[in-house]
Scaffold this motif. Structure first.
Motif, PDB file in Angstrom:
ATOM      1  N   GLN A 173       0.854  -1.190   0.000  1.00 29.32           N
ATOM      2  CA  GLN A 173       0.000   0.000   0.000  1.00 29.32           C
ATOM      3  C   GLN A 173       0.892   1.244   0.000  1.00 29.32           C
ATOM      4  O   GLN A 173       1.687   1.447   0.916  1.00 29.32           O
ATOM      5  CB  GLN A 173      -0.927   0.003   1.222  1.00 29.32           C
ATOM      6  CG  GLN A 173      -1.951   1.124   1.178  1.00 29.32           C
ATOM      7  CD  GLN A 173      -2.925   1.088   2.329  1.00 29.32           C
ATOM      8  OE1 GLN A 173      -3.069   2.067   3.066  1.00 29.32           O
ATOM      9  NE2 GLN A 173      -3.619  -0.042   2.500  1.00 29.32           N
ATOM     10  N   LEU A 174       0.745   2.071  -1.039  1.00 32.97           N
ATOM     11  CA  LEU A 174       1.662   3.168  -1.299  1.00 32.97           C
ATOM     12  C   LEU A 174       0.925   4.485  -1.451  1.00 32.97           C
ATOM     13  O   LEU A 174      -0.257   4.512  -1.785  1.00 32.97           O
ATOM     14  CB  LEU A 174       2.430   2.893  -2.602  1.00 32.97           C
ATOM     15  CG  LEU A 174       3.140   1.552  -2.698  1.00 32.97           C
ATOM     16  CD1 LEU A 174       3.478   1.244  -4.138  1.00 32.97           C
ATOM     17  CD2 LEU A 174       4.384   1.552  -1.837  1.00 32.97           C
ATOM     18  N   GLU A 175       1.636   5.572  -1.263  1.00 30.87           N
ATOM     19  CA  GLU A 175       1.062   6.889  -1.539  1.00 30.87           C
ATOM     20  C   GLU A 175       1.275   7.246  -3.005  1.00 30.87           C
ATOM     21  O   GLU A 175       2.363   7.099  -3.543  1.00 30.87           O
ATOM     22  CB  GLU A 175       1.708   7.965  -0.664  1.00 30.87           C
ATOM     23  CG  GLU A 175       1.078   9.335  -0.860  1.00 30.87           C
ATOM     24  CD  GLU A 175       1.656  10.411   0.034  1.00 30.87           C
ATOM     25  OE1 GLU A 175       1.054  11.500   0.088  1.00 30.87           O
ATOM     26  OE2 GLU A 175       2.699  10.171   0.673  1.00 30.87           O
ATOM     27  N   ARG A 198      -1.243  -6.334  -7.370  1.00 27.63           N
ATOM     28  CA  ARG A 198      -1.844  -5.007  -7.491  1.00 27.63           C
ATOM     29  C   ARG A 198      -1.587  -4.179  -6.232  1.00 27.63           C
ATOM     30  O   ARG A 198      -1.919  -4.611  -5.124  1.00 27.63           O
ATOM     31  CB  ARG A 198      -3.336  -5.125  -7.760  1.00 27.63           C
ATOM     32  CG  ARG A 198      -3.646  -5.837  -9.057  1.00 27.63           C
ATOM     33  CD  ARG A 198      -5.127  -6.076  -9.251  1.00 27.63           C
ATOM     34  NE  ARG A 198      -5.861  -4.824  -9.418  1.00 27.63           N
ATOM     35  CZ  ARG A 198      -7.173  -4.758  -9.663  1.00 27.63           C
ATOM     36  NH1 ARG A 198      -7.872  -5.891  -9.739  1.00 27.63           N
ATOM     37  NH2 ARG A 198      -7.764  -3.596  -9.819  1.00 27.63           N
ATOM     38  N   PRO A 199      -1.020  -2.975  -6.366  1.00 26.08           N
ATOM     39  CA  PRO A 199      -0.790  -2.130  -5.201  1.00 26.08           C
ATOM     40  C   PRO A 199      -2.074  -1.476  -4.729  1.00 26.08           C
ATOM     41  O   PRO A 199      -3.020  -1.282  -5.503  1.00 26.08           O
ATOM     42  CB  PRO A 199       0.191  -1.075  -5.727  1.00 26.08           C
ATOM     43  CG  PRO A 199      -0.162  -0.949  -7.184  1.00 26.08           C
ATOM     44  CD  PRO A 199      -0.566  -2.340  -7.617  1.00 26.08           C
ATOM     45  N   MET A 200      -2.107  -1.134  -3.459  1.00 31.08           N
ATOM     46  CA  MET A 200      -3.148  -0.262  -2.934  1.00 31.08           C
ATOM     47  C   MET A 200      -2.560   1.150  -2.890  1.00 31.08           C
ATOM     48  O   MET A 200      -1.358   1.315  -2.680  1.00 31.08           O
ATOM     49  CB  MET A 200      -3.586  -0.710  -1.540  1.00 31.08           C
ATOM     50  CG  MET A 200      -4.170  -2.112  -1.496  1.00 31.08           C
ATOM     51  SD  MET A 200      -4.587  -2.652   0.191  1.00 31.08           S
ATOM     52  CE  MET A 200      -6.041  -1.648   0.527  1.00 31.08           C
ATOM     53  N   VAL A 201      -3.396   2.161  -3.074  1.00 26.36           N
ATOM     54  CA  VAL A 201      -2.917   3.542  -3.121  1.00 26.36           C
ATOM     55  C   VAL A 201      -3.662   4.386  -2.095  1.00 26.36           C
ATOM     56  O   VAL A 201      -4.892   4.486  -2.142  1.00 26.36           O
ATOM     57  CB  VAL A 201      -3.096   4.135  -4.530  1.00 26.36           C
ATOM     58  CG1 VAL A 201      -2.929   5.654  -4.510  1.00 26.36           C
ATOM     59  CG2 VAL A 201      -2.091   3.509  -5.492  1.00 26.36           C
ATOM     60  N   TRP A 202      -2.883   4.981  -1.173  1.00 23.49           N
ATOM     61  CA  TRP A 202      -3.512   5.860  -0.187  1.00 23.49           C
ATOM     62  C   TRP A 202      -3.295   7.322  -0.559  1.00 23.49           C
ATOM     63  O   TRP A 202      -2.372   7.666  -1.268  1.00 23.49           O
ATOM     64  CB  TRP A 202      -3.014   5.569   1.222  1.00 23.49           C
ATOM     65  CG  TRP A 202      -1.550   5.716   1.527  1.00 23.49           C
ATOM     66  CD1 TRP A 202      -0.583   4.756   1.408  1.00 23.49           C
ATOM     67  CD2 TRP A 202      -0.887   6.876   2.067  1.00 23.49           C
ATOM     68  NE1 TRP A 202       0.626   5.244   1.821  1.00 23.49           N
ATOM     69  CE2 TRP A 202       0.484   6.543   2.242  1.00 23.49           C
ATOM     70  CE3 TRP A 202      -1.311   8.151   2.438  1.00 23.49           C
ATOM     71  CZ2 TRP A 202       1.428   7.434   2.747  1.00 23.49           C
ATOM     72  CZ3 TRP A 202      -0.373   9.056   2.947  1.00 23.49           C
ATOM     73  CH2 TRP A 202       0.966   8.695   3.095  1.00 23.49           C
ATOM     74  N   SER A 203      -4.224   8.145  -0.104  1.00 21.78           N
ATOM     75  CA  SER A 203      -4.213   9.597  -0.313  1.00 21.78           C
ATOM     76  C   SER A 203      -4.170  10.005  -1.784  1.00 21.78           C
ATOM     77  O   SER A 203      -3.363  10.844  -2.184  1.00 21.78           O
ATOM     78  CB  SER A 203      -3.037  10.233   0.429  1.00 21.78           C
ATOM     79  OG  SER A 203      -3.252  11.600   0.672  1.00 21.78           O
ATOM     80  N   PRO A 204      -5.055   9.455  -2.632  1.00 19.63           N
ATOM     81  CA  PRO A 204      -5.078   9.858  -4.040  1.00 19.63           C
ATOM     82  C   PRO A 204      -5.477  11.320  -4.252  1.00 19.63           C
ATOM     83  O   PRO A 204      -5.262  11.857  -5.340  1.00 19.63           O
ATOM     84  CB  PRO A 204      -6.100   8.908  -4.674  1.00 19.63           C
ATOM     85  CG  PRO A 204      -6.947   8.440  -3.546  1.00 19.63           C
ATOM     86  CD  PRO A 204      -6.051   8.401  -2.347  1.00 19.63           C
ATOM     87  N   LEU A 205      -6.034  11.954  -3.221  1.00 20.45           N
ATOM     88  CA  LEU A 205      -6.380  13.378  -3.306  1.00 20.45           C
ATOM     89  C   LEU A 205      -5.369  14.236  -2.551  1.00 20.45           C
ATOM     90  O   LEU A 205      -5.619  15.413  -2.285  1.00 20.45           O
ATOM     91  CB  LEU A 205      -7.782  13.617  -2.748  1.00 20.45           C
ATOM     92  CG  LEU A 205      -8.919  12.832  -3.401  1.00 20.45           C
ATOM     93  CD1 LEU A 205     -10.252  13.129  -2.726  1.00 20.45           C
ATOM     94  CD2 LEU A 205      -8.995  13.141  -4.892  1.00 20.45           C
ATOM     95  N   ALA A 206      -4.219  13.638  -2.219  1.00 18.14           N
ATOM     96  CA  ALA A 206      -3.147  14.352  -1.513  1.00 18.14           C
ATOM     97  C   ALA A 206      -3.651  14.976  -0.216  1.00 18.14           C
ATOM     98  O   ALA A 206      -3.306  16.111   0.131  1.00 18.14           O
ATOM     99  CB  ALA A 206      -2.512  15.409  -2.412  1.00 18.14           C
ATOM    100  N   GLY A 207      -4.487  14.248   0.487  1.00 13.82           N
ATOM    101  CA  GLY A 207      -4.988  14.734   1.763  1.00 13.82           C
ATOM    102  C   GLY A 207      -5.822  15.992   1.660  1.00 13.82           C
ATOM    103  O   GLY A 207      -5.939  16.752   2.621  1.00 13.82           O
ATOM    104  N   GLY A 208      -6.413  16.224   0.482  1.00 13.69           N
ATOM    105  CA  GLY A 208      -7.223  17.412   0.262  1.00 13.69           C
ATOM    106  C   GLY A 208      -6.443  18.589  -0.302  1.00 13.69           C
ATOM    107  O   GLY A 208      -7.033  19.592  -0.721  1.00 13.69           O
ATOM    108  N   ARG A 209      -5.110  18.479  -0.370  1.00 16.23           N
ATOM    109  CA  ARG A 209      -4.289  19.593  -0.881  1.00 16.23           C
ATOM    110  C   ARG A 209      -4.586  19.868  -2.344  1.00 16.23           C
ATOM    111  O   ARG A 209      -4.406  20.986  -2.830  1.00 16.23           O
ATOM    112  CB  ARG A 209      -2.802  19.276  -0.692  1.00 16.23           C
ATOM    113  CG  ARG A 209      -1.880  20.462  -0.997  1.00 16.23           C
ATOM    114  CD  ARG A 209      -0.508  20.280  -0.377  1.00 16.23           C
ATOM    115  NE  ARG A 209       0.247  19.232  -1.010  1.00 16.23           N
ATOM    116  CZ  ARG A 209       1.103  19.427  -2.020  1.00 16.23           C
ATOM    117  NH1 ARG A 209       1.295  20.632  -2.518  1.00 16.23           N
ATOM    118  NH2 ARG A 209       1.781  18.411  -2.519  1.00 16.23           N
TER     119      ARG A 209
END
Length: 292
Positions: A173-175, A198-209
């Motif tokens: 699980q990657l950013e 298949r990787p998992m992806v965290w924070s695809p919205l960049a934490g709201g940035r």
């Protein structure tokens, strides 16, 4: 190619902030039902989320509506000893000892009111990780029926390879987002493709940035993405998820919202066909320069 056929839903619901949502048990049940209705059947947790309270909040909903459990995949993580009011450690540190992993897995089972976890990830690379005994506790907990599959989160290629050679892992699980592209160059997504995992992806919205950032990078990316989103007739959220999904490693992006509209926007990305020029236009805006 891997022999493992385990799959998550194309969009995964993240429960990092569930403690902040302040939902009643019936409201949590309804939220889960609505996610399932959208085709989101995988729910991402960690033992430390919500100051160690998030799993139990979700588990209360599963206890109130037992039929939900069979319709979902439960993912959680362990390996961080987070210093907090709940755990007054002297410092926050990592622990992947066999005893600690067992303790946390068994606590997660109680918290989530389930007999088996579908996927457990080692949350962060532990510099003191001893791969062989860690793999042994993986195998033991699998034999006991407590964990179906194992993976890692935020691990480098070499860290992944070290543990993977001792016990099969199914994901890292990657950013990754239009504002955080390190995974495109550090080899982790290449390794995922090489292994067919298949990787998992965290924070695809960049934490709201992506929406609120006032730095130059965020402003460039927001302007470029707004133009592309307008042309496609979609929201910025949908475009951000589509940008992640466009990668050939076939990532599973994770949401972080309680808003059903946000979940709907994420799922809408599954129908967006983003061409290479648009994808690279976002990459260029993020980098601030053209490709070499």
């Amino acid at each position: 190619m891997p022999t493992n056929s385990f799959e998550l839903s194309p969009i995964v619901a993240g429960l990092w902030r569930i403690a902040e949502w302040q939902l009643s048990v019936p409201e949590r049940v309804r939220w889960i039902e609505q996610a399932l209705e959208l085709g989101i059947t995988s729910f991402d947790h960690a033992d430390i989320y919500g100051d160690y309270r998030a799993e139990a909040l979700f588990g209360e909903a599963l206890r109130a509506s037992p039929g939900l459990r069979s319709r979902m995949q439960l993912v959680t993580k362990c390996g961080i000893r987070l210093r907090s009011s709940q755990k007054p450690y002297r410092i926050t540190y990592y622990d992947t000892s066999a005893a600690y992993v067992r303790t946390q897995v068994e606590q997660s089972l109680r918290n989530l009111y389930t007999e088996q976890l579908d996927l457990v990830l080692i949350h962060r690379p532990d510099y003191l990780m001893d791969a062989a005994p860690l793999a042994e506790i993986f195998a033991t907990l699998t034999r006991e029926g407590k964990v179906a599959h194992w993976g890692v989160s935020n691990h480098t290629t070499s860290q992944f390879a070290l543990l993977h050679q001792h016990h099969p892992l199914i994901t890292n699980q990657l950013e990754l987002s239009p504002l955080q592209m390190g995974a495109l160059d550090d080899g982790t997504l290449d390794q995922a493709q090489q292994l067919g995992l298949r990787p998992m992806v965290w924070s695809p919205l960049a934490g709201g940035r992506l929406f609120t950032g006032d730095d130059e990078q965020a402003q460039r990316v927001r302007a470029e993405m707004s133009a592309i989103a307008s042309r496609h007739g979609i929201s910025l959220t949908t475009l951000a998820f589509a940008w992640v999904l466009r990668h050939p490693s076939r990532p599973y992006p994770i949401t972080g919202t309680r808003r059903i509209e946000g979940l709907t926007d994420a799922v809408a990305a599954l129908k967006v066909q983003l061409d290479a020029e648009d994808w690279y236009a976002i990459w260029t805006a993020s980098k601030g320069h053209s490709v070499p």
